[in-house]
Design a protein around this motif. Structure first.
Motif, PDB file in Angstrom:
ATOM      1  N   MET B   1       5.415  -4.036   2.504  1.00  0.00           N
ATOM      2  CA  MET B   1       4.205  -3.938   1.993  1.00  0.00           C
ATOM      3  C   MET B   1       3.704  -2.588   1.981  1.00  0.00           C
ATOM      4  SD  MET B   1       1.763  -6.960   2.859  1.00  0.00           S
ATOM      5  CE  MET B   1       2.004  -7.145   4.647  1.00  0.00           C
ATOM      6  N   SER B   2       4.396  -1.687   1.554  1.00  0.00           N
ATOM      7  CA  SER B   2       4.077  -0.256   1.434  1.00  0.00           C
ATOM      8  C   SER B   2       2.983  -0.292   0.219  1.00  0.00           C
ATOM      9  CB  SER B   2       5.174   0.763   0.979  1.00  0.00           C
ATOM     10  OG  SER B   2       5.662   0.424  -0.523  1.00  0.00           O
ATOM     11  N   VAL B   3       2.045   0.739   0.463  1.00  0.00           N
ATOM     12  CA  VAL B   3       1.141   1.005  -0.624  1.00  0.00           C
ATOM     13  C   VAL B   3       1.395   2.024  -1.610  1.00  0.00           C
ATOM     14  CG1 VAL B   3      -1.494   1.535  -1.043  1.00  0.00           C
ATOM     15  CG2 VAL B   3      -0.679  -0.126   0.723  1.00  0.00           C
ATOM     16  N   SER B   4       1.491   1.842  -2.660  1.00  0.00           N
ATOM     17  CA  SER B   4       1.892   3.029  -3.741  1.00  0.00           C
ATOM     18  C   SER B   4       0.705   2.847  -4.948  1.00  0.00           C
ATOM     19  CB  SER B   4       3.019   2.397  -4.376  1.00  0.00           C
ATOM     20  OG  SER B   4       3.130   2.822  -5.736  1.00  0.00           O
ATOM     21  N   VAL B   5       0.621   4.123  -5.329  1.00  0.00           N
ATOM     22  CA  VAL B   5      -0.375   4.353  -6.471  1.00  0.00           C
ATOM     23  C   VAL B   5       0.168   4.385  -7.919  1.00  0.00           C
ATOM     24  CG1 VAL B   5      -2.271   5.345  -4.757  1.00  0.00           C
ATOM     25  CG2 VAL B   5      -0.452   6.649  -5.949  1.00  0.00           C
ATOM     26  N   LYS B   6       1.621   4.204  -7.796  1.00  0.00           N
ATOM     27  CA  LYS B   6       2.382   4.331  -9.001  1.00  0.00           C
ATOM     28  C   LYS B   6       1.839   3.113 -10.000  1.00  0.00           C
ATOM     29  CE  LYS B   6       6.446   5.045  -8.932  1.00  0.00           C
ATOM     30  NZ  LYS B   6       7.993   5.225  -8.575  1.00  0.00           N
ATOM     31  N   VAL B   7       2.106   3.150 -11.341  1.00  0.00           N
ATOM     32  CA  VAL B   7       1.748   1.833 -12.141  1.00  0.00           C
ATOM     33  C   VAL B   7       3.331   1.147 -12.043  1.00  0.00           C
ATOM     34  CG1 VAL B   7       1.735   1.207 -14.335  1.00  0.00           C
ATOM     35  CG2 VAL B   7       0.268   3.163 -13.523  1.00  0.00           C
ATOM     36  N   ASN B   8       3.001  -0.179 -12.135  1.00  0.00           N
ATOM     37  CA  ASN B   8       4.166  -1.129 -12.033  1.00  0.00           C
ATOM     38  C   ASN B   8       4.947  -0.747 -13.308  1.00  0.00           C
ATOM     39  OD1 ASN B   8       5.073  -3.715 -13.689  1.00  0.00           O
ATOM     40  ND2 ASN B   8       4.628  -4.498 -11.573  1.00  0.00           N
ATOM     41  N   PRO B   9       6.292  -0.760 -12.863  1.00  0.00           N
ATOM     42  CA  PRO B   9       7.114  -0.196 -14.254  1.00  0.00           C
ATOM     43  C   PRO B   9       7.298  -0.890 -15.205  1.00  0.00           C
ATOM     44  CG  PRO B   9       8.425  -0.828 -12.158  1.00  0.00           C
ATOM     45  CD  PRO B   9       6.993  -0.894 -11.832  1.00  0.00           C
ATOM     46  N   ASP B  10       7.111  -2.264 -15.062  1.00  0.00           N
ATOM     47  CA  ASP B  10       7.065  -3.273 -16.233  1.00  0.00           C
ATOM     48  C   ASP B  10       5.736  -2.672 -17.199  1.00  0.00           C
ATOM     49  OD1 ASP B  10       9.337  -4.606 -15.942  1.00  0.00           O
ATOM     50  OD2 ASP B  10       8.428  -6.046 -14.736  1.00  0.00           O
ATOM     51  N   LEU B  11       4.496  -2.618 -16.519  1.00  0.00           N
ATOM     52  CA  LEU B  11       3.412  -2.402 -17.229  1.00  0.00           C
ATOM     53  C   LEU B  11       3.701  -1.031 -17.888  1.00  0.00           C
ATOM     54  CD1 LEU B  11       0.850  -3.848 -17.680  1.00  0.00           C
ATOM     55  CD2 LEU B  11      -0.205  -2.722 -15.752  1.00  0.00           C
ATOM     56  N   ARG B 316      -2.273  -8.198 -18.846  1.00  0.00           N
ATOM     57  CA  ARG B 316      -1.600  -7.286 -17.864  1.00  0.00           C
ATOM     58  C   ARG B 316      -0.860  -8.001 -16.968  1.00  0.00           C
ATOM     59  NH1 ARG B 316      -6.506  -3.132 -16.634  1.00  0.00           N
ATOM     60  NH2 ARG B 316      -6.381  -1.868 -18.780  1.00  0.00           N
ATOM     61  N   TYR B 317      -1.344  -9.101 -16.440  1.00  0.00           N
ATOM     62  CA  TYR B 317      -0.637  -9.924 -15.248  1.00  0.00           C
ATOM     63  C   TYR B 317       0.681 -10.448 -15.920  1.00  0.00           C
ATOM     64  CZ  TYR B 317       0.334 -13.607 -12.181  1.00  0.00           C
ATOM     65  OH  TYR B 317       1.033 -14.629 -11.251  1.00  0.00           O
ATOM     66  N   SER B 318       0.548 -10.913 -17.434  1.00  0.00           N
ATOM     67  CA  SER B 318       1.670 -11.554 -17.763  1.00  0.00           C
ATOM     68  C   SER B 318       2.683 -10.484 -18.093  1.00  0.00           C
ATOM     69  CB  SER B 318       1.358 -11.971 -19.273  1.00  0.00           C
ATOM     70  OG  SER B 318       0.431 -13.081 -19.142  1.00  0.00           O
ATOM     71  N   ASP B 631      -3.364  -0.410 -12.832  1.00  0.00           N
ATOM     72  CA  ASP B 631      -1.690  -0.228 -12.279  1.00  0.00           C
ATOM     73  C   ASP B 631      -0.760  -1.361 -12.118  1.00  0.00           C
ATOM     74  OD1 ASP B 631      -2.879  -1.531  -9.975  1.00  0.00           O
ATOM     75  OD2 ASP B 631      -3.197   0.123  -8.872  1.00  0.00           O
ATOM     76  N   GLY B 632      -1.533  -2.636 -12.424  1.00  0.00           N
ATOM     77  CA  GLY B 632      -0.564  -3.635 -12.234  1.00  0.00           C
ATOM     78  C   GLY B 632      -0.044  -4.105 -10.937  1.00  0.00           C
ATOM     79  N   ARG B 633      -0.646  -3.523 -10.066  1.00  0.00           N
ATOM     80  CA  ARG B 633      -0.283  -3.864  -8.514  1.00  0.00           C
ATOM     81  C   ARG B 633      -0.877  -5.382  -8.226  1.00  0.00           C
ATOM     82  NH1 ARG B 633      -2.658  -1.218  -5.524  1.00  0.00           N
ATOM     83  NH2 ARG B 633      -1.307  -1.414  -3.637  1.00  0.00           N
TER      84      ARG B 633
END
Lengths: 668, 668
Positions: B1-11, B316-318, B631-633
């Protein structure tokens, strides 16, 4: 604002003018006068205790208070159920009524944290535990020494069970399984009662032994200390947060940090892991279809209850509410006089009957197929599976649309929680995504239909035999504007849509696409074909079952039941005109006849609208609606309900002194 | 459960593959780069204060706490607005953004108790008060010395204004009006802010003077003491209770027990009552159409905002959600890969553009007609009224369906309040019944259409000129499977449906029915004709306005905008096949082409789906959705939101010790 116990005169007049015997219909719905009497007695016993009465309606409570009230009421309800069972030495009907039926939801309006204990935990133990395991667990579960739930869905995984991430790895050295959640998306997410209520849980996890994965298997895991209720080491458990509805169900999440359980906690009725870690396969995995289908049949019953409530509320209110003008110089008419309003309500009433009879028909079929299964005959299992999938999808989405249409038909007042329509919608719409998301369900049925089309040369199972007829390429017969003609037209159009999908897929394959991509490209049409198949099934089962049922009833009731079937069939014909025009020989003249037939049926059924919803015989305590109560005192009850708001307990809210006054004086 | 500020790679990959310039589209939507900048600056200023951040999300509060929080935040928001206005010396845009737009709802998620003060109370004073009255009241209202609302709807009376029961009887002896609620159904019911917030109110009441009733007129009434906020004698005021949504709006009821107000408190810009009780009539009553239409145009803008939010979240969720299998031996695909999912989402995206452009077109027309009005030319007023009615009905019901489809497309997770989809649905569906119930709206338009059909020999107004063409009985031209051909087909089918209604009504009259009864019997078909008219209007305005707009944009963006229009037009053609088959010469071959065209468009638009919703440029603070953040998280945010539940602040809820444990031990 005088308080009167008399029935609203408009509503009374409706009842006086009803042409059939309401009790006769109630008995028919219940399954006989004896069943009606039992139900009424059970309701009487439950309500005389008064546990359905809330000091402050739960709509006004905080999320946390709602949960605490739900626990309290669930405990009282199930305590009462235990007593009922002991007193009466009764069968499952009390359980069914309190768990799935209207009765339980009358007390636990927005879901119960104990439901899954009865509906999933105990049945899973019964279905998947060995005799020894049952001896150990079932007694404790039945007398509530432990409270369990069932955890399958994960944060990142729903429909596609193979994708579940939670692992159960066998450690032969200690004879234990190690349960673990390797990622955040592996967390169990959604199970009712999991958050703060259950102390045990059946967990579905990927079984690893001797270095190999054997797929999803059930494990029983203790979550909380039986005395202190504290989560055990390695167990991360909590609630998933507020939802559109079902805020009493205490849906939870669950993560494992290498939690060890004894080997005996794997439920081993089917597959096994021996002490040394050897995996022994299940004899047949098809048997698990059974539970899923059972749940889906129950679901159709549930959505009937929701629809019956919604149309009862909206129909009674439409008899009480007067608005606008139909004819000059006349007083405002009951809104039930408007044909557009009849159009919204009467289809709802007939849908309740259609779905109820279809569920009964499916239930018979389920029992037959189960009996065949036990003799080793699996032939009709795919057919049953396909049927239960599309029926689940269509009945839940139709029911949700029906409830919402009823709510909107009450105008602004349907938006009030005291109408009970928003809460009913919250419950019914949940069924569109749980137990199989509806689009996925329709595509499952479509797979079966495409297969049926392709093998139509061979013998086909009864519910798709029409596909064979169409497949032979015969021209569809001339259109016949009778009920049977329309139903046969629906079979023709369903077959036509399936055939079109098959040829689309083949064309796409011929142009170089893989089968899978061609399937995906055609999937919007495939869901439509699946829906058409389902509509044909519902129409024909409603028609046939009503014919059967009507034989024993009085002439006035038979007339009304027949009118309801006609309304349902003609309504759907008019809804599906595009398909009928494409795939049958229906003419513009036929269509105009159908439209007139439909409008004529609205006029004929309108005087019985209130009688028809009265026949659902839903007590005020179950209906819980200011707009829909039996006495029709809609406005008085709206005001009475409003006065229960805690905001109305004091003339000036403290926010005036704290924020509003300083703000008005420019001092904030 | 690491917290990352990066955007989800799929997105991120979706964004990398977008074929057009997202900022270019954002500017186009805002009305130019300058407008985008102003909006962003305004958002920045509002959010830097942090008043949108709740310690405990309001989903977890009690009803009373929700109201108290809403008052606090509304005060802070409007205080900020005052400051913004002073700093910038700005126009109405700040007000509009905070009151109607996304910005206000970001802070006051579920409605504000002060909105009606700005949206109805002040505008009514401006529109209906005399110059002297304005001098007295408007300053006090603007600087918030008083807080007002607007009370028209009663418990028993909504759409039909003539039916209102509240009376204002002039007493010439004291030069006062006596306000009275003769029955329970006469109680005002629904006005926002009325319950515990406002201390003044514009009340619509039946005016009686010199023994005669002159119909509905506006009166300003003080409800509460300005210092203590206590209700004044004879005033019965409180809240109507919890609702499906808008629980921050503090909707109230209001009853009068012979409350006396000075004669000057009748708003007399139009009609007057002189000191002796003489009634002086208004010059023209048609002028009040203006406000209603203004509100309806604003409403179309509002529903666009709701739809834009919902499709942003679901799209975005899709892109982030992976599930099931498309092709064997491949990992689970993004659910956006499923054509059934594209089918649910892309039509939502194009609908936002369609409605936005249609609203802009209607706004232009409104301004032209208003200018004509001022020269005394009332000719196009009925046309505008008819248009605004059906557009109100169709855009709100389509938008509600769109938001709900987006919610369901997110599977179970859409049911979580943290998705923000349920709350968005609650807000958008309210618009189906307020400001004119949708069925009533459609029937209003139908009246105009039937009249247009009957007078088609004469010159027709532009938006119904197609009726004249059809009326002349010309055969419809051969079907043309192009965009313009389809739109023209929609005009043909709309005219066909209107014509059919007219002949139905005439047939029924010929068989002896009164016109009113024949109208009622035909009203289901009339609403359908009205809807068809509206669809034709939306399709053609979307097409025409996009053509105009696209001239100035880059080629890649123009391509996408054109694809969106195509998608919208072809989607609706496929939805309305039954009507097209009945009223035009469309063939089965044309239909199959349309179906392929549609599926082809889904494939073409799919790579730009995320870019298209990014272009709506809805900040996370406004979107307020765990599923839809930039960010798609999605999973991380679902868990973070869950952890905010007060139930998760302690491992064991006290209900265990209080109820559950005694229950389990058989001691309850």
């Amino acid at each position: 604002m005088s308080v009167s116990v008399k029935v609203n005169p408009d509503l009374q007049k409706e009842r006086d003018n009803c042409t059939f015997n309401v009790t006769e219909l109630t008995n028919l719905i219940d399954g006989g006068p004896q069943k009606t009497e039992e139900r009424k007695k059970r309701e009487e016993m439950v309500f005389k205790e008064g546990i359905h009465i809330d000091e402050v309606p739960s709509d006004y409570l905080s999320h946390k208070e709602k949960y605490e009230l739900a626990v309290k009421k669930a405990c009282m309800l199930f305590k009462m159920m235990r007593r009922l069972q002991e007193e009466e030495n009764a069968g499952m009907e009390n359980y069914m009524a309190l768990l799935g039926g209207n009765l339980g939801s009358a007390i636990l309006g927005d879901g119960s944290p104990l439901t899954l204990h009865y509906v999933m935990f105990i049945p899973t133990l019964m279905g998947q535990a060995t005799v020894e395991q049952q001896a150990y667990w079932i007694g404790r579960a039945f007398n509530l020494s432990i409270i369990g739930t069932y955890a399958q869905t994960e944060l990142g995984h729903g429909t596609f069970i193979r994708g579940l991430e939670t692992t159960a790895t066998y450690d032969a050295a200690t004879k234990q399984f190690v349960l673990h959640s390797p990622t955040l998306t592996a967390y169990k997410w959604w199970p009712g009662g999991l958050a703060h209520t259950a102390n045990y849980c059946v967990v579905m996890a990927q079984l690893y032994t001797q270095g190999k994965c054997h797929g999803i298997h059930p494990f029983i895991v203790q979550l909380r200390d039986e005395e202190t209720h504290m989560p055990l080491p390695g167990i991360k458990v909590g609630e998933i947060g507020a939802k559109l509805g079902m805020n009493g169900t205490n849906n939870g999440f669950l993560g494992f940090d290498n939690v060890r359980i004894p080997r005996e906690h794997m439920l081993m009725k089917n597959s096994k892991v021996l002490e040394d870690g050897t995996y022994v396969n299940a004899p047949s995995s098809k048997l698990t279809y059974g539970t899923m289908m059972f749940v889906r049949v129950m679901l159709v019953h549930d959505v009937c209850n929701y629809m019956a409530k919604a149309v009862t509320i909206a129909t009674r209110y439409s008899a009480v509410r007067r608005q606008s003008q139909l004819r000059p110089n006349e007083p405002e008419p009951q809104i039930l006089e408007y044909v557009t309003q009849q159009h919204k309500l009467l289809i709802g009433i007939s849908s309740v009957h259609a779905f109820r009879l279809c569920a009964a028909w499916l239930w018979d079929m389920y029992n037959n197929v189960t009996a065949e299964l036990e003799t080793g005959d699996l032939e009709r299992l795919p057919e049953l599976h396909a049927l239960s999938c599309c029926l689940k999808a269509i009945t839940t989405s139709d029911a949700a649309a029906c409830v919402e249409r009823c709510r909107l038909s009450c105008g602004g007042h349907g938006y009030m929680l005291s109408s009970n329509l928003p809460l009913t919608y919250g419950l019914v719409t949940a069924a569109c995504t749980y137990e199989g998301e509806n689009t996925v369900m329709l595509l499952q049925t479509a797979r079966y239909l495409v297969k049926a089309w392709r093998t139509a040369a061979h013998a086909l199972q009864p519910t798709v035999s029409y596909v064979g007829l169409a497949r032979t390429g015969r021209r569809s017969p001339p259109w016949d504007n009778s009920l049977q003609g329309i139903i046969s037209g629906f079979h023709t159009l369903a077959a036509g849509k399936i055939g079109l999908c098959v040829s689309q897929i083949e064309k796409r394959q011929a142009s170089g696409m893989s089968y899978e991509d061609a399937w995906n490209m055609t999937s919007v049409q495939l869901t439509a074909a699946s829906e058409a198949h389902c509509r044909a099934i519902i129409l024909s089962s409603y028609y046939t079952e009503t014919e059967k049922m009507s034989r024993g009833v009085s002439a006035p009731l038979r007339l009304v039941l027949t009118q309801l079937v006609e309304l349902y069939v003609v309504y759907w014909a008019l809804q599906c005109l595009g398909d009928l025009l494409r795939f049958t020989s229906i003419s513009e003249r036929n269509i105009e006849e159908l439209q007139n037939w439909y409008e004529d049926l609205l006029v004929k059924l309108r005087p019985n609208a209130v009688g028809l919803v009265d026949a659902f015989d839903i007590r005020d305590e179950i209906l819980r609606s200011a707009l829909g109560a039996y006495d029709g005192r809609a406005y008085e009850r709206l005001m009475e309900e409003a006065m229960k708001s805690p905001l109305n307990k004091e003339p000036v809210n403290e926010s005036f002194h704290k924020y509003l006054k300083p703000f008005m004086q420019g001092k904030l």
